[in-house]
Design an enzyme around this catalytic site. Sequence first.
Site, PDB file in Angstrom:
ATOM      1  CG  HIS A 107      -6.738  -2.920   2.667  1.00  0.00           C
ATOM      2  ND1 HIS A 107      -6.094  -4.196   2.009  1.00  0.00           N
ATOM      3  CD2 HIS A 107      -7.068  -3.043   3.838  1.00  0.00           C
ATOM      4  CE1 HIS A 107      -6.298  -5.054   3.160  1.00  0.00           C
ATOM      5  NE2 HIS A 107      -6.711  -4.535   4.227  1.00  0.00           N
TER       6      HIS A 107
ATOM      7  CG  HIS B 157      -1.870  -1.117   1.367  1.00  0.00           C
ATOM      8  ND1 HIS B 157      -2.354  -1.655   2.526  1.00  0.00           N
ATOM      9  CD2 HIS B 157      -2.473  -1.924   0.220  1.00  0.00           C
ATOM     10  CE1 HIS B 157      -3.230  -2.789   2.324  1.00  0.00           C
ATOM     11  NE2 HIS B 157      -3.483  -2.926   0.625  1.00  0.00           N
TER      12      HIS B 157
HETATM   13  C1  LIG Z   1      -0.853  -7.695  -4.687  1.00  0.00           C
HETATM   14  C2  LIG Z   1      -1.688  -6.464  -4.366  1.00  0.00           C
HETATM   15  C3  LIG Z   1      -2.918  -6.506  -3.412  1.00  0.00           C
HETATM   16  C4  LIG Z   1      -3.231  -5.328  -3.120  1.00  0.00           C
HETATM   17  N1  LIG Z   1      -4.509  -5.595  -2.375  1.00  0.00           N
HETATM   18  C5  LIG Z   1      -5.308  -4.505  -2.210  1.00  0.00           C
HETATM   19  C6  LIG Z   1      -6.694  -4.638  -1.497  1.00  0.00           C
HETATM   20  O1  LIG Z   1      -6.995  -5.698  -1.166  1.00  0.00           O
HETATM   21  N2  LIG Z   1      -7.428  -3.841  -1.192  1.00  0.00           N
HETATM   22  C7  LIG Z   1      -6.957  -2.204  -1.731  1.00  0.00           C
HETATM   23  O2  LIG Z   1      -7.631  -1.249  -1.184  1.00  0.00           O
HETATM   24  N3  LIG Z   1      -5.559  -1.986  -2.259  1.00  0.00           N
HETATM   25  C8  LIG Z   1      -4.887  -3.132  -2.512  1.00  0.00           C
HETATM   26  N4  LIG Z   1      -3.679  -2.988  -2.834  1.00  0.00           N
HETATM   27  C9  LIG Z   1      -3.176  -1.636  -3.303  1.00  0.00           C
HETATM   28  C10 LIG Z   1      -4.140  -0.779  -4.313  1.00  0.00           C
HETATM   29  O3  LIG Z   1      -4.402  -1.868  -5.498  1.00  0.00           O
HETATM   30  C11 LIG Z   1      -3.246   0.236  -4.910  1.00  0.00           C
HETATM   31  O4  LIG Z   1      -2.770   1.269  -4.004  1.00  0.00           O
HETATM   32  C12 LIG Z   1      -4.073   1.023  -6.036  1.00  0.00           C
HETATM   33  O5  LIG Z   1      -4.665   0.297  -6.916  1.00  0.00           O
HETATM   34  C13 LIG Z   1      -2.887   2.009  -6.523  1.00  0.00           C
HETATM   35  O6  LIG Z   1      -3.436   2.636  -7.845  1.00  0.00           O
HETATM   36  P1  LIG Z   1      -2.635   3.523  -8.711  1.00  0.00           P
HETATM   37  O7  LIG Z   1      -3.439   4.128  -9.742  1.00  0.00           O
HETATM   38  O8  LIG Z   1      -1.938   4.478  -7.759  1.00  0.00           O
HETATM   39  O9  LIG Z   1      -1.517   2.608  -9.420  1.00  0.00           O
HETATM   40  P2  LIG Z   1      -1.906   1.495 -10.141  1.00  0.00           P
HETATM   41  O10 LIG Z   1      -3.235   0.988 -10.126  1.00  0.00           O
HETATM   42  O11 LIG Z   1      -0.706   0.662  -9.757  1.00  0.00           O
HETATM   43  O12 LIG Z   1      -1.671   1.918 -11.716  1.00  0.00           O
HETATM   44  C14 LIG Z   1      -0.446   2.180 -12.221  1.00  0.00           C
HETATM   45  C15 LIG Z   1      -0.538   1.776 -13.811  1.00  0.00           C
HETATM   46  O13 LIG Z   1       0.591   2.517 -14.377  1.00  0.00           O
HETATM   47  C16 LIG Z   1       1.094   1.660 -15.172  1.00  0.00           C
HETATM   48  N5  LIG Z   1       2.558   2.157 -15.508  1.00  0.00           N
HETATM   49  C17 LIG Z   1       3.492   2.331 -14.469  1.00  0.00           C
HETATM   50  N6  LIG Z   1       4.625   3.053 -15.079  1.00  0.00           N
HETATM   51  C18 LIG Z   1       4.371   3.007 -16.386  1.00  0.00           C
HETATM   52  C19 LIG Z   1       4.942   3.597 -17.719  1.00  0.00           C
HETATM   53  N7  LIG Z   1       6.216   3.898 -17.136  1.00  0.00           N
HETATM   54  N8  LIG Z   1       4.528   3.568 -18.543  1.00  0.00           N
HETATM   55  C20 LIG Z   1       3.117   3.081 -18.976  1.00  0.00           C
HETATM   56  N9  LIG Z   1       2.581   2.521 -17.822  1.00  0.00           N
HETATM   57  C21 LIG Z   1       2.962   2.605 -16.400  1.00  0.00           C
HETATM   58  C22 LIG Z   1       0.854   0.330 -14.654  1.00  0.00           C
HETATM   59  O14 LIG Z   1       0.904  -0.560 -15.412  1.00  0.00           O
HETATM   60  C23 LIG Z   1      -0.276   0.574 -13.947  1.00  0.00           C
HETATM   61  O15 LIG Z   1      -1.286   0.020 -14.944  1.00  0.00           O
HETATM   62  C24 LIG Z   1      -2.909  -4.039  -3.369  1.00  0.00           C
HETATM   63  C25 LIG Z   1      -1.929  -3.875  -4.309  1.00  0.00           C
HETATM   64  C26 LIG Z   1      -1.360  -5.155  -4.763  1.00  0.00           C
HETATM   65  C27 LIG Z   1      -0.357  -4.853  -5.631  1.00  0.00           C
END
Ligand SMILES: Cc1cc2nc3c(=O)[nH]c(=O)nc-3n(C[C@H](O)[C@H](O)[C@H](O)COP(=O)(O)OP(=O)(O)OC[C@H]3O[C@@H](n4cnc5c(N)ncnc54)[C@H](O)[C@@H]3O)c2cc1C
Length: 596
Positions: free
Chosen positions: A574, A530
């Site tokens: 989370h 997280h």
């Molecule tokens: C295994 C796991 C279990 C989890 N369990 C939970 C849960 O049960 N409940 C909960 O609330 N949270 C959970 N989390 C945390 C939660 O999923 C994240 O905090 C949240 O989804 C993050 O969102 P974001 O938009 O910041 O990043 P992300 O959703 O990770 O999105 C980032 C995106 O950018 C893309 N990207 C990155 N760098 C580049 C680049 N250079 N060029 C092009 N594309 C790129 C990636 O491929 C990805 O698609 C979990 C996370 C993981 C990994």
Amino acid sequence: MQFRTLVLVSAFLSFLSTGYASIVEHVDDLPTQEFDFVVIGGGTAGNVIANRLTENPAVNVLVLEAGGFDENDLNTKVPGFFARNMGSLLDWNFTANLGPATDNRTGTVARGFVLGGSSAINGMVYTRGSSDDWDRYADLTDDSGWSWDSIQQYIKKNEQFTQPSDFHNVSGQFDPAVHGFDGINSVTLASYVHKFDDLAIQSSLLPDAEIAFKLDPNDGNNIGLSWGQSTILNGERSSSATSYLAPQFRKRPNLHILLHAHVTRILQTEDDCETSFSGVEFTQDAGATFQVVNATKEIVVSGGAIGSPNVLLNSGIGDAETLTNLGIPSTLDLPSVGQNYTDQALVPYIWIVNSTDPNDFLSQDEFVREGQLEQWRENRTGPLADGPGVTLCFFRLPDNASIFETVEDPSAGPNTSHIEMVFTSSNVGFLPAAVGNMTNFILASPNILTPASRGFLTINSSNPLDRPVINLNLLSSEFDVFAMREGVKTVQRLLATTPFQGFILQPTTNATTDEEIDQLVRETISAGLHPVGSAAMSPKGADWGVVDPDLKLKGAKGVRVVDASVLPLVPSAHTQAPVYIVAERASDLIKADWKL
Ligand SMILES: Cc1cc2nc3c(=O)[nH]c(=O)nc-3n(C[C@H](O)[C@H](O)[C@H](O)COP(=O)(O)OP(=O)(O)OC[C@H]3O[C@@H](n4cnc5c(N)ncnc54)[C@H](O)[C@@H]3O)c2cc1C
Ligand SMILES: *[C@@H]1O[C@H](CO)[C@@H](O)[C@H](O)[C@H]1NC(C)=O
Ligand SMILES: *[C@@H]1O[C@H](CO)[C@@H](O)[C@H](O)[C@H]1NC(C)=O
Ligand SMILES: *[C@@H]1O[C@H](CO)[C@@H](O)[C@H](O)[C@H]1NC(C)=O
Ligand SMILES: *[C@@H]1O[C@H](CO)[C@@H](O)[C@H](O)[C@H]1NC(C)=O
Ligand SMILES: *[C@@H]1O[C@H](CO)[C@@H](O)[C@H](O)[C@H]1NC(C)=O
Ligand SMILES: *[C@@H]1O[C@H](CO)[C@@H](O)[C@H](O)[C@H]1NC(C)=O
Ligand SMILES: *[C@@H]1O[C@H](CO)[C@@H](O)[C@H](O)[C@H]1NC(C)=O
Ligand SMILES: *[C@@H]1O[C@H](CO)[C@@H](O)[C@H](O)[C@H]1NC(C)=O
Ligand SMILES: *[C@@H]1O[C@H](CO)[C@@H](O)[C@H](O)[C@H]1NC(C)=O
Ligand SMILES: *[C@@H]1O[C@H](CO)[C@@H](O)[C@H](O)[C@H]1NC(C)=O
Ligand SMILES: *[C@@H]1O[C@H](CO)[C@@H](O)[C@H](O)[C@H]1NC(C)=O
Ligand SMILES: *[C@@H]1O[C@H](CO)[C@@H](O)[C@H](O)[C@H]1NC(C)=O
């Protein structure tokens, strides 16, 4: 309370599962190289931005996603298979130094490498954080728009509370008054109750329960043991790709999504007298060739808590001296990029159970799993229709805990939990390495929700395709060591209560003294998955932070960061729901700025 009937609609549309004009795999298939907005990362936050901005048909948006997309992949679709995605083709597989207090052990940090980002591979647990958490964001950023009261509208825009796939009577399992029923992303209660979860609820109803039953974990005060809520729709995972990019949104002619596009840098606008960025450089062939697209209005960096600071640093945005020493020309001196990276941390705590019913524990038996998959395929029910969070257990250290004599409470306030016990009792098809081929066990793992330790992320080469360097610095604060110790002891006390007797046999490790517990924690603690804070919001004009409270990159034009990295402190939660909230508000802020 009213539930919308989406079952038929989604069944009808599922035959259209290939060939959307707006999702393409090759840059040559894009109609143009210039867009109003270019979103870097089609993850949890990025797809919200893409959806909300293209509500206006006059606005065109390109999403660049490094990963791919296969919506028929059972590993992303079947909730119970969530853990199969860790270390798979859909995981970036980042590694981190867990920190000196762990003897510099290396740990993995999973992140979604797929459309939907981490929402497509996560555990689906839906928690918003406490009211204190959001009020503290408002205070810390000098922007009341981030307060608990102000973000309620964004919770409602995101959340569509739906019936669980077994259609059981959910009265008494949540508080409808604090939920949204008309949003885009489905949230629901579990449909299959494991023996362990039943016992956990029983324990919370004991008159002298240490952790008492709480009707709803999402009403602003998150202390207690509750039925869990998860981002699942009709027994299938509801990710930002299935919800915000559902077929009716994907088909918008002004929305373009390019898969397998790894963004390397954002580029400063030519002949620039102020610092503005409009070009986005990416590669589709691991760096053999590079392409550039341009954003005429804004670049929205949504690469996540690791991906976003990584792209910024490779673009020369970060500590000028560090970057210059690596041979990267500095474009914007912002020393906070990558600093204050903060993650929760968890100790997998394994307990052997006395049961012969394979639905009661994590089983390694493929035959059992096939039967469960059959039930999921036919009825979208059974153990595989849920994620791990069937019940949730959050608690707060007492005010008189000895640690508070010497250390300030890092939590945001009295309604905020310090520690969670993460229960996992379903047959998820994934087991921690420590269990070998053992079977008949569950996990009740303490997770620190309010760490005082801070890590960092940086880069050590000028090749933007190299991996960033991450140091989680876990257990570097006295508070975290104390809290994890109390977490282990609290699990031990909980599982010793009467309801669990005869079912919980013993843990696989006998840590009882403080020294033994501290050692167990140091040796087994792992990233909580997280992370936040690596491109943090701070007040306008502050001498720290990466973005202003409106998420614009400090000291620059044309760039916002919208994802987990902007949260300056980790919420007691989370993190997916907080990220959805950030992205919904960001969409409104962008629309307001451009009068869209
Ligand atoms: C295994 C796991 C279990 C989890 N369990 C939970 C849960 O049960 N409940 C909960 O609330 N949270 C959970 N989390 C945390 C939660 O999923 C994240 O905090 C949240 O989804 C993050 O969102 P974001 O938009 O910041 O990043 P992300 O959703 O990770 O999105 C980032 C995106 O950018 C893309 N990207 C990155 N760098 C580049 C680049 N250079 N060029 C092009 N594309 C790129 C990636 O491929 C990805 O698609 C979990 C996370 C993981 C990994
Ligand atoms: C993550 O590791 C798995 C297993 O080694 C591999 O198949 C996958 O390609 C890796 N992910 C990325 C983005 O490299
Ligand atoms: C951990 O690494 C740091 C440098 O990164 C070093 O100073 C320290 O001595 C190492 N600690 C251990 C226990 O190896
Ligand atoms: C659900 O349960 C509640 C309380 O147990 C009861 O009042 C209500 O009538 C039930 N609803 C249905 C539809 O059966
Ligand atoms: C704590 O939460 C309760 C609701 O559970 C709320 O009434 C109260 O105002 C909250 N207190 C603070 C200090 O936020
Ligand atoms: C994109 O921006 C770059 C840098 O500002 C410029 O050189 C290029 O011509 C632009 N390309 C398009 C297609 O507008
Ligand atoms: C880290 O965050 C705190 C606020 O939580 C801030 O005071 C500090 O300046 C930040 N440090 C850096 C390097 O950004
Ligand atoms: C699906 O549900 C029906 C009706 O309850 C039941 O008869 C059938 O056995 C279930 N199928 C599986 C594979 O569990
Ligand atoms: C804290 O207070 C409770 C009762 O209010 C008491 O039982 C407990 O022993 C106290 N703990 C400490 C560490 O003082
Ligand atoms: C489990 O592993 C142990 C040691 O690795 C081995 O001796 C044993 O035969 C295995 N049992 C099964 C059922 O595979
Ligand atoms: C950079 O960091 C990575 C990951 O920590 C490491 O494998 C690599 O050896 C480092 N490279 C240099 C040049 O220090
Ligand atoms: C295991 O469960 C059985 C059946 O419920 C019970 O008879 C037995 O006492 C339990 N064993 C232990 C060690 O608790
Ligand atoms: C823990 O202690 C109990 C009772 O002394 C013993 O039965 C069990 O085997 C021990 N477990 C481990 C993992 O050492």
